[in-house]
Design a protein around this motif. Structure first.
Motif, PDB file in Angstrom:
ATOM      1  N   MET A 164       0.841  -1.197   0.000  1.00 51.25           N
ATOM      2  CA  MET A 164       0.000   0.000   0.000  1.00 51.25           C
ATOM      3  C   MET A 164       0.878   1.250   0.000  1.00 51.25           C
ATOM      4  O   MET A 164       1.886   1.306   0.714  1.00 51.25           O
ATOM      5  CB  MET A 164      -0.881   0.040   1.261  1.00 51.25           C
ATOM      6  CG  MET A 164      -1.820  -1.137   1.426  1.00 51.25           C
ATOM      7  SD  MET A 164      -3.023  -1.302   0.096  1.00 51.25           S
ATOM      8  CE  MET A 164      -4.141   0.019   0.556  1.00 51.25           C
ATOM      9  N   LEU A 165       0.485   2.244  -0.784  1.00 48.87           N
ATOM     10  CA  LEU A 165       1.209   3.519  -0.795  1.00 48.87           C
ATOM     11  C   LEU A 165       0.212   4.662  -0.683  1.00 48.87           C
ATOM     12  O   LEU A 165      -0.870   4.603  -1.269  1.00 48.87           O
ATOM     13  CB  LEU A 165       1.967   3.676  -2.117  1.00 48.87           C
ATOM     14  CG  LEU A 165       3.308   2.972  -2.262  1.00 48.87           C
ATOM     15  CD1 LEU A 165       3.882   3.230  -3.639  1.00 48.87           C
ATOM     16  CD2 LEU A 165       4.287   3.413  -1.179  1.00 48.87           C
ATOM     17  N   ASP A 166       0.580   5.714   0.071  1.00 50.47           N
ATOM     18  CA  ASP A 166      -0.277   6.896   0.124  1.00 50.47           C
ATOM     19  C   ASP A 166      -0.307   7.563  -1.246  1.00 50.47           C
ATOM     20  O   ASP A 166      -1.327   8.060  -1.695  1.00 50.47           O
ATOM     21  CB  ASP A 166       0.236   7.886   1.181  1.00 50.47           C
ATOM     22  CG  ASP A 166      -0.002   7.348   2.581  1.00 50.47           C
ATOM     23  OD1 ASP A 166      -0.919   6.506   2.737  1.00 50.47           O
ATOM     24  OD2 ASP A 166       0.740   7.721   3.507  1.00 50.47           O
ATOM     25  N   ASP A 167       0.869   7.586  -1.890  1.00 47.72           N
ATOM     26  CA  ASP A 167       0.939   8.134  -3.240  1.00 47.72           C
ATOM     27  C   ASP A 167       1.424   7.046  -4.204  1.00 47.72           C
ATOM     28  O   ASP A 167       2.617   6.786  -4.298  1.00 47.72           O
ATOM     29  CB  ASP A 167       1.907   9.324  -3.269  1.00 47.72           C
ATOM     30  CG  ASP A 167       2.083   9.845  -4.690  1.00 47.72           C
ATOM     31  OD1 ASP A 167       1.302   9.446  -5.583  1.00 47.72           O
ATOM     32  OD2 ASP A 167       3.016  10.642  -4.909  1.00 47.72           O
ATOM     33  N   ARG A 217      -4.767   2.472  -4.088  1.00 46.42           N
ATOM     34  CA  ARG A 217      -3.480   2.667  -3.406  1.00 46.42           C
ATOM     35  C   ARG A 217      -2.681   1.374  -3.264  1.00 46.42           C
ATOM     36  O   ARG A 217      -1.525   1.400  -2.853  1.00 46.42           O
ATOM     37  CB  ARG A 217      -3.707   3.298  -2.036  1.00 46.42           C
ATOM     38  CG  ARG A 217      -4.175   4.767  -2.114  1.00 46.42           C
ATOM     39  CD  ARG A 217      -4.546   5.306  -0.731  1.00 46.42           C
ATOM     40  NE  ARG A 217      -3.560   4.928   0.250  1.00 46.42           N
ATOM     41  CZ  ARG A 217      -3.818   4.232   1.362  1.00 46.42           C
ATOM     42  NH1 ARG A 217      -5.045   3.860   1.644  1.00 46.42           N
ATOM     43  NH2 ARG A 217      -2.838   3.933   2.197  1.00 46.42           N
TER      44      ARG A 217
END
Ligand code: UD1
Ligand code: MG
Length: 457
Positions: free
Chosen positions: A127-130, A160
């Motif tokens: 998972m990535l915020d951006d 995400r």
């Protein structure tokens, strides 16, 4: 191991995977992680500056097969070129050569899950915020697929969860679809992630395995990400020595230790130290600030006092070096020997209990036991054509500023007069004197002071 890419954003002539991270090429790390995870044979797909990558592999991972991809037409194309190699196995793991932070623990868990769940394809996601730039993981209708950033729709771009680019395929499932990959997409490339949807369409089991720590998947595309990944790896290495070997380190953020370095128990390292290559630091040693060691061996309870540089050299048990000392080309201090301030020692052996305390150059020399070398002593080893040897015996007292014009040998229990130029053998027990005899001219200073006025008078 996919390692054919250019790495344009590194802005360098060095191929991306050979850029150094803690003084080992980026490619070293995923190969080591795969080996530590217990994965079997390895093949690397090389292309851009592939000769350099191939020759590094030959020296460092000689068992790795090398597969050439002369034109980089995408990850799917790279996998296709390796088909003859992987079709000999039941499962194939695909890793990226530019993602050095993956851990063997994560790889092991990943492989276990793939086998336990009976998947035809598993891939690691995180998972990535951006998530900009990554392929998005689209979970729908009980299945899962990946869509690349440049091909994704508005809704898909909001996802995400992203593809790590690390996969395990059953080779029969991959073989069944590899020729069906197409390059009619935004980048005109053959995408390996497209194999997931094709395998699912053939009724195969495809699963995304969500990993906990996104930092393991930091890919290196530019110098800034390289520095970032280096810091993460540095913390892992230094903190693990602190946790598992009791390394005493008051400022871990200023200490840099390469991945091949070994450190014993009860070692202390002061701030701003670098340990590289195959350096070994044994039990109880002390490493002072501003020291840089490359392929050095520091034996137990040795004292590296600070601002010391050692290349391919050894400091014996209870021996000491520095501050401001430099050793190179297989120089060695034996037990309890000492080299002090502003001393350079090259390709030489300093015997047990012997000392070279100040301002000396010792090259191509053998020094016996319990010998003291006076300040400013130099072995003149180079005659303009070749390097010559000096041999100094045991229990010698070498006067300050002695020049040994090599090749030359002095026996045991020898003394030399300070300021001597020693050009021939000094036998056991003798004093070698090689300097002009002093003469004193009485009253000279007073006469000199008077001279100008006397001249005018
Ligand atoms: C790839 C994935 C993307 C994923 C991302 C994770 C594809 C199409 N997309 O994108 O879903 O989120 O990795 O980092 O695979 N390589 C070759 N030969 C080629 C092309 C690439 O060996 O022809 C190597 C590269 O050197 C690199 C790796 O494959 O090590 C990944 O290629 P890259 O072009 O960086 O793919 P991404 O666009 O990052
Ligand atoms: Mg990439």
């Amino acid at each position: 191991m996919l390692a054919a890419g250019k790495g344009t954003r590194m802005r360098s002539r060095t191929p991306k995977v050979l850029h150094l991270m803690l003084e080992e090429p980026i490619l070293y790390y995923p190969l080591k992680a795969a080996r530590d995870a217990g994965f079997g044979d390895v093949a690397a797909v090389v292309g851009c500056s592939g000769e350099a990558v191939e020759s590094w592999l030959k020296d460092n991972f000689p068992d790795a097969a090398v597969i050439w991809q002369h034109e980089q037409r995408g990850t799917g194309h790279a996998a296709k070129l390796a088909q003859q190699w992987w079709s000999g196995y039941g499962n194939v793991v695909v890793l990226a050569g530019d993602a050095p932070l993956i851990t063997p623990e994560t790889l092991k868990r990943f492989a276990q899950k793939h086998i336990e769940d009976g998947n035809d394809c598993s891939f690691l996601s995180f998972m990535l915020d951006d998530p900009t730039g990554y392929g998005r993981v689209i979970r729908e209708k009980g299945g899962v697929r990946v869509v690349e950033q440049k091909d994704a729709g508005e809704e898909e771009l909001k996802v995400r969860e992203v593809n790590s680019g690390m996969y395990i395929f059953r080779t029969d499932a991959l073989a069944a679809v590899i020729d069906d990959l197409s390059c009619s997409n935004a980048q005109g490339e053959y995408y390996l992630p497209d194999a997931l949807a094709l395998i699912a369409a053939h009724g195969g089991r495809v699963a995304a395995v969500l990993a906990e720590d996104p930092r393991e998947f930091l890919g290196i595309n530019d110098q800034i990400q390289l520095a970032e990944a280096s810091r993460v790896m540095r913390d892992r290495i230094v903190l693990s020595f602190m946790k598992n070997a009791g390394l005493h380190c008051m400022d871990p953020s200023s200490v840099w230790i390469g991945p091949k370095v070994k450190i014993g128990g009860d070692v202390t390292i002061h701030p701003s130290v670098q340990l590289w290559g195959e350096t070994v630091v044994e039990d109880g040693a002390f490493i002072g600030s501003f020291t840089v060691l490359r392929n050095a061996i520091i034996k137990e309870n040795a004292n590296i006092k600070g601002s010391v540089r050692l290349n391919d050299s050894t400091v014996g048990p209870r021996a000491s070096a520095g501050p401001f000392a430099f050793m190179r080309e297989h120089a060695e201090l034996l037990e309890n020997a000492h080299m002090g301030r502003f001393v350079e020692i090259k390709k030489s052996l300093v015997g047990k209990d012997s000392k070279v305390p100040h301002l000396s150059y010792i090259g191509d020399t053998e020094i016996g036991e319990d010998t003291n070398i006076g300040a400013g002593t130099i072995t003149c080893n180079y005659d303009g054509v070749k390097k010559n040897k000096t041999k100094i015996g045991s229990r010698c007292f070498i006067g300050s500023d002695t020049m040994f014009v090599a090749p030359v040998e002095v026996g045991d229990d020898v003394s030399t007069a300070a300021g001597s130029v020693i050009t021939s053998r000094v036998p056991d027990g003798a004093l070698g004197v090689g300097r002009a005899k002093q003469t004193n001219i009485e009253g000279w200073s007073a006469r000199r002071r008077k001279k100008p006025s006397e001249g005018k008078a």
